[in-house]
Design a protein around this motif. Sequence first.
Motif, short mmCIF file in Angstrom:
data_model
loop_
_atom_site.label_atom_id
_atom_site.label_comp_id
_atom_site.label_asym_id
_atom_site.label_seq_id
_atom_site.Cartn_x
_atom_site.Cartn_y
_atom_site.Cartn_z
N LEU A 114 1.95 3.95 2.51
CA LEU A 114 1.89 4.02 3.97
C LEU A 114 0.64 4.73 4.47
O LEU A 114 -0.06 4.22 5.36
N ARG A 175 10.92 -1.51 7.41
CA ARG A 175 10.34 -1.36 8.74
C ARG A 175 8.84 -1.61 8.74
O ARG A 175 8.28 -2.11 9.73
N TYR A 176 8.16 -1.29 7.66
CA TYR A 176 6.71 -1.45 7.59
C TYR A 176 6.28 -2.62 6.71
O TYR A 176 5.12 -2.70 6.29
N ASP A 177 7.22 -3.53 6.44
CA ASP A 177 6.93 -4.76 5.71
C ASP A 177 6.31 -4.47 4.33
O ASP A 177 5.30 -5.07 3.94
#
Length: 334
Positions: A114, A175-177
């Motif tokens: 991330l 959520r962040y693929d």
Amino acid sequence: MTARVTAAASDWTRPKYGAVFRAGLALAVLGVLAAASVLVGATGIGWSSILSDADAREVLMVSRMPRTAALVLAGASSAIMGAIVQRLVRNRFVEPSTMGTVDCAGFGLLMGLLFLPDAAPMARLALAAAGAWIGTAMFLLLLRAVDLRSPLMPPLLGIAFGGIVGSATSFIAYRYDLMQSLFAWMTADFSVVLQGRYELLYIAAGATALGWLAADRFTVLGLGDDMARGLGLNPALVLAIGISITASVTGVIVVTVGFIPFLGLVVPNIVARWRGDNLRRSLPLVACMGASATLACDLFGRLIFHPYEIPIGVTMGVLGAVVFLWLLLSRQAR
């Protein structure tokens, strides 16, 4: 003549010769499996083609040899970490994948994906190791806060703790693929191992060697904190060393090939039935059997649907679950 043969055979039943025989047999099995791993694959190569064909030699050096080396290093390190953790926790049914260590390493790796998507492998390794260290420490703190009357409580607690961390990791990844990336990192699969993509495992081998050097201390700590203090050890320091070694090895394996489930659980238990709880005596056999089990499961995954492959995380998961149930039922029967 018959009496001489009988006497010679009886000599091999003595403990000294039996240990030598088992060690030789374990090394022979490991050598055969390693040779088979080098030769088996989607592109079949033989000893004659290696000598005469340049393309076969390139496949050998770029793919087969690195894959076999990665299997041996990851299998031996995972099995030894399982044996060390079982002495630190004083429970036969724990290993990094049943105490939340692997899930926390995955969480640390996800944070790296991330916030540092272009990080070097060493930075990802550091994040995974840090997550594994924190997760292991939290698991040990949880053990101190609950009643441990049943030997099944620590692994159940670890599985629950790991499930919570794993669910949070999956939710953030969704959520962040990043689900596909996370799955690729966490699933044990050696099909992607090539020259230049497995050398981090030598760090795991070095950390595992440090664990072997400290094997006597871990064995004494497994007897209890009071016994360790009475023999001149600092239990907190020895525990911190064990956690650090386990976290480092777990982080390396997760980042490089994905952690192999159940390996660190079943192999130390099987070896302990033969060699007892002395880690100094049992760790060489644990390493040999761990590497052999990894090679065997990888070969099975390569051959069952040849030329396609089943990841070793699947084959070892099925085999490990069966052996784990056998260990539970046999312990209950005794």
